[in-house]
Design a protein around this motif. Structure first.
Motif, PDB file in Angstrom:
ATOM      1  N   PRO A  21       0.819  -1.213   0.000  1.00 12.90           N
ATOM      2  CA  PRO A  21       0.000   0.000   0.000  1.00 12.90           C
ATOM      3  C   PRO A  21       0.851   1.262   0.000  1.00 12.90           C
ATOM      4  CG  PRO A  21      -0.089  -1.071   2.143  1.00 12.90           C
ATOM      5  CD  PRO A  21       0.684  -1.982   1.235  1.00 12.90           C
ATOM      6  N   CYS A  22       0.314   2.304  -0.599  1.00 15.04           N
ATOM      7  CA  CYS A  22       0.941   3.629  -0.597  1.00 15.04           C
ATOM      8  C   CYS A  22       0.075   4.556   0.239  1.00 15.04           C
ATOM      9  CB  CYS A  22       1.026   4.196  -2.016  1.00 15.04           C
ATOM     10  SG  CYS A  22       2.178   3.348  -3.082  1.00 15.04           S
ATOM     11  N   TYR A  23       0.734   5.417   0.985  1.00 14.75           N
ATOM     12  CA  TYR A  23       0.038   6.368   1.834  1.00 14.75           C
ATOM     13  C   TYR A  23       0.548   7.775   1.554  1.00 14.75           C
ATOM     14  CZ  TYR A  23      -1.476   2.327   4.522  1.00 14.75           C
ATOM     15  OH  TYR A  23      -2.040   1.145   4.907  1.00 14.75           O
ATOM     16  N   LEU A  24      -0.322   8.734   1.785  1.00 14.08           N
ATOM     17  CA  LEU A  24       0.040  10.145   1.702  1.00 14.08           C
ATOM     18  C   LEU A  24      -0.063  10.713   3.101  1.00 14.08           C
ATOM     19  CD1 LEU A  24       0.621  12.781   0.149  1.00 14.08           C
ATOM     20  CD2 LEU A  24      -1.856  13.021  -0.146  1.00 14.08           C
ATOM     21  N   LEU A  25       0.995  11.329   3.548  1.00 11.77           N
ATOM     22  CA  LEU A  25       1.007  11.960   4.854  1.00 11.77           C
ATOM     23  C   LEU A  25       1.195  13.451   4.639  1.00 11.77           C
ATOM     24  CD1 LEU A  25       0.891  11.546   7.884  1.00 11.77           C
ATOM     25  CD2 LEU A  25       3.352  11.229   7.870  1.00 11.77           C
ATOM     26  N   SER A  26       0.138  14.212   4.922  1.00  8.42           N
ATOM     27  CA  SER A  26       0.171  15.652   4.707  1.00  8.42           C
ATOM     28  C   SER A  26      -0.634  16.326   5.799  1.00  8.42           C
ATOM     29  CB  SER A  26      -0.426  15.989   3.337  1.00  8.42           C
ATOM     30  OG  SER A  26      -0.478  17.376   3.143  1.00  8.42           O
ATOM     31  N   ASP A  27      -0.216  17.517   6.162  1.00  9.12           N
ATOM     32  CA  ASP A  27      -0.934  18.251   7.196  1.00  9.12           C
ATOM     33  C   ASP A  27      -1.884  19.279   6.594  1.00  9.12           C
ATOM     34  OD1 ASP A  27       0.954  19.960   6.236  1.00  9.12           O
ATOM     35  OD2 ASP A  27       1.776  20.518   8.187  1.00  9.12           O
ATOM     36  N   ARG A  28      -2.139  19.159   5.292  1.00  8.02           N
ATOM     37  CA  ARG A  28      -3.071  20.092   4.652  1.00  8.02           C
ATOM     38  C   ARG A  28      -3.983  19.332   3.698  1.00  8.02           C
ATOM     39  NH1 ARG A  28      -1.204  22.137  -0.615  1.00  8.02           N
ATOM     40  NH2 ARG A  28       0.605  20.926  -1.193  1.00  8.02           N
ATOM     41  N   ASP A  29      -5.132  19.915   3.447  1.00  9.94           N
ATOM     42  CA  ASP A  29      -6.056  19.326   2.488  1.00  9.94           C
ATOM     43  C   ASP A  29      -5.617  19.713   1.086  1.00  9.94           C
ATOM     44  OD1 ASP A  29      -7.680  18.181   4.425  1.00  9.94           O
ATOM     45  OD2 ASP A  29      -8.899  19.980   4.627  1.00  9.94           O
ATOM     46  N   GLY A  30      -5.957  18.899   0.151  1.00 14.18           N
ATOM     47  CA  GLY A  30      -5.615  19.208  -1.228  1.00 14.18           C
ATOM     48  C   GLY A  30      -4.186  18.839  -1.546  1.00 14.18           C
ATOM     49  N   GLY A  31      -3.637  19.553  -2.499  1.00 12.92           N
ATOM     50  CA  GLY A  31      -2.295  19.249  -2.965  1.00 12.92           C
ATOM     51  C   GLY A  31      -2.374  18.370  -4.198  1.00 12.92           C
ATOM     52  N   PRO A  32      -1.338  18.355  -5.009  1.00 12.27           N
ATOM     53  CA  PRO A  32      -1.401  17.630  -6.276  1.00 12.27           C
ATOM     54  C   PRO A  32      -1.564  16.119  -6.127  1.00 12.27           C
ATOM     55  CG  PRO A  32       0.808  18.518  -5.922  1.00 12.27           C
ATOM     56  CD  PRO A  32      -0.076  19.078  -4.850  1.00 12.27           C
ATOM     57  N   VAL A  33      -0.931  15.515  -5.144  1.00 16.48           N
ATOM     58  CA  VAL A  33      -1.062  14.057  -4.984  1.00 16.48           C
ATOM     59  C   VAL A  33      -2.464  13.715  -4.499  1.00 16.48           C
ATOM     60  CG1 VAL A  33      -0.183  12.009  -3.803  1.00 16.48           C
ATOM     61  CG2 VAL A  33       1.416  13.750  -4.611  1.00 16.48           C
ATOM     62  N   ALA A  34      -2.987  14.481  -3.557  1.00 19.44           N
ATOM     63  CA  ALA A  34      -4.343  14.241  -3.060  1.00 19.44           C
ATOM     64  C   ALA A  34      -5.372  14.440  -4.173  1.00 19.44           C
ATOM     65  CB  ALA A  34      -4.648  15.159  -1.887  1.00 19.44           C
ATOM     66  N   GLU A  35      -5.175  15.464  -4.995  1.00 21.20           N
ATOM     67  CA  GLU A  35      -6.105  15.701  -6.103  1.00 21.20           C
ATOM     68  C   GLU A  35      -6.055  14.556  -7.108  1.00 21.20           C
ATOM     69  OE1 GLU A  35      -5.317  19.570  -7.737  1.00 21.20           O
ATOM     70  OE2 GLU A  35      -5.824  20.584  -5.859  1.00 21.20           O
ATOM     71  N   ARG A  36      -4.861  14.067  -7.409  1.00 23.44           N
ATOM     72  CA  ARG A  36      -4.727  12.936  -8.344  1.00 23.44           C
ATOM     73  C   ARG A  36      -5.373  11.693  -7.745  1.00 23.44           C
ATOM     74  NH1 ARG A  36      -5.366  11.158 -13.030  1.00 23.44           N
ATOM     75  NH2 ARG A  36      -4.000   9.459 -13.625  1.00 23.44           N
ATOM     76  N   ALA A  37      -5.187  11.475  -6.452  1.00 18.91           N
ATOM     77  CA  ALA A  37      -5.810  10.327  -5.789  1.00 18.91           C
ATOM     78  C   ALA A  37      -7.333  10.426  -5.866  1.00 18.91           C
ATOM     79  CB  ALA A  37      -5.344  10.237  -4.334  1.00 18.91           C
ATOM     80  N   ASP A  38      -7.883  11.624  -5.678  1.00 24.79           N
ATOM     81  CA  ASP A  38      -9.333  11.819  -5.801  1.00 24.79           C
ATOM     82  C   ASP A  38      -9.809  11.456  -7.208  1.00 24.79           C
ATOM     83  OD1 ASP A  38      -9.450  12.738  -3.175  1.00 24.79           O
ATOM     84  OD2 ASP A  38      -9.498  14.860  -3.745  1.00 24.79           O
ATOM     85  N   GLU A  39      -9.044  11.886  -8.224  1.00 25.67           N
ATOM     86  CA  GLU A  39      -9.401  11.576  -9.612  1.00 25.67           C
ATOM     87  C   GLU A  39      -9.371  10.072  -9.865  1.00 25.67           C
ATOM     88  OE1 GLU A  39      -6.670  13.687 -12.118  1.00 25.67           O
ATOM     89  OE2 GLU A  39      -7.308  15.650 -11.369  1.00 25.67           O
ATOM     90  N   VAL A  40      -8.324   9.412  -9.396  1.00 23.72           N
ATOM     91  CA  VAL A  40      -8.190   7.965  -9.606  1.00 23.72           C
ATOM     92  C   VAL A  40      -9.318   7.226  -8.893  1.00 23.72           C
ATOM     93  CG1 VAL A  40      -6.730   5.944  -9.159  1.00 23.72           C
ATOM     94  CG2 VAL A  40      -5.714   8.048 -10.057  1.00 23.72           C
ATOM     95  N   GLU A  41      -9.627   7.622  -7.665  1.00 21.06           N
ATOM     96  CA  GLU A  41     -10.736   6.987  -6.943  1.00 21.06           C
ATOM     97  C   GLU A  41     -12.045   7.133  -7.718  1.00 21.06           C
ATOM     98  OE1 GLU A  41      -9.288   7.376  -2.284  1.00 21.06           O
ATOM     99  OE2 GLU A  41     -10.825   8.743  -3.040  1.00 21.06           O
ATOM    100  N   GLY A  42     -12.292   8.330  -8.246  1.00 18.53           N
ATOM    101  CA  GLY A  42     -13.505   8.552  -9.031  1.00 18.53           C
ATOM    102  C   GLY A  42     -13.552   7.663 -10.264  1.00 18.53           C
ATOM    103  N   LEU A  43     -12.435   7.550 -10.955  1.00 15.50           N
ATOM    104  CA  LEU A  43     -12.373   6.680 -12.139  1.00 15.50           C
ATOM    105  C   LEU A  43     -12.602   5.227 -11.764  1.00 15.50           C
ATOM    106  CD1 LEU A  43      -9.316   8.216 -14.020  1.00 15.50           C
ATOM    107  CD2 LEU A  43     -11.690   8.206 -14.799  1.00 15.50           C
ATOM    108  N   GLN A  44     -12.003   4.784 -10.668  1.00 12.04           N
ATOM    109  CA  GLN A  44     -12.171   3.398 -10.233  1.00 12.04           C
ATOM    110  C   GLN A  44     -13.638   3.105  -9.922  1.00 12.04           C
ATOM    111  OE1 GLN A  44      -9.301   3.443  -7.014  1.00 12.04           O
ATOM    112  NE2 GLN A  44      -7.858   2.210  -8.206  1.00 12.04           N
ATOM    113  N   LEU A  45     -14.299   4.015  -9.227  1.00 11.75           N
ATOM    114  CA  LEU A  45     -15.704   3.806  -8.892  1.00 11.75           C
ATOM    115  C   LEU A  45     -16.586   3.849 -10.134  1.00 11.75           C
ATOM    116  CD1 LEU A  45     -15.930   5.828  -5.562  1.00 11.75           C
ATOM    117  CD2 LEU A  45     -15.749   3.344  -5.849  1.00 11.75           C
ATOM    118  N   ASP A  46     -16.284   4.755 -11.063  1.00 10.63           N
ATOM    119  CA  ASP A  46     -17.039   4.813 -12.317  1.00 10.63           C
ATOM    120  C   ASP A  46     -16.878   3.533 -13.122  1.00 10.63           C
ATOM    121  OD1 ASP A  46     -17.916   7.369 -11.699  1.00 10.63           O
ATOM    122  OD2 ASP A  46     -16.490   8.379 -13.038  1.00 10.63           O
TER     123      ASP A  46
END
Length: 102
Positions: A21-46
């Motif tokens: 597993p890969c994890y993202l550790l960040s103290d803020r919302d958003g950011g390019p990796v978090a945004e890409r992860a959101d996109e990938v999750e959406g594609l996977q669910l679609d």
């Protein structure tokens, strides 16, 4: 006196080589990796949603062969794994007590 709460690692929707597993550790919302992860999750669910529609059609076809059904089962297994990974990630970020472990 403030108590900083450490950020909760976000389970990402992809794995490292070897399936770890890969994890993202960040103290803020958003950011390019978090945004890409959101996109990938959406594609996977679609894709899982589309596959479910295909599965309903294939399983309703009496002419469907064993090879097609096995292929469908393999694809559904992948889609279910993706959906569970998204649920775990989102549940952990929401602080869900019953979020399944990775």
């Amino acid at each position: 006196m403030t108590h900083d709460v450490p950020p909760v690692p976000r389970l990402l929707p992809w794995t490292a080589p070897g399936g770890k597993p890969c994890y993202l550790l960040s103290d803020r919302d958003g950011g390019p990796v978090a945004e890409r992860a959101d996109e990938v999750e959406g594609l996977q669910l679609d894709m899982g949603d589309e596959l479910l529609g295909h599965a309903e059609a294939l399983l309703g076809d009496p002419r469907a062969g064993a090879r097609e059904v096995r292929y469908l089962a393999a694809q559904l297994t992948t889609a279910l794994g993706d959906a569970l990974r998204v649920a775990r990630s989102r549940g952990a970020r929401l602080g869900a007590k019953d979020a399944p472990s990775a």
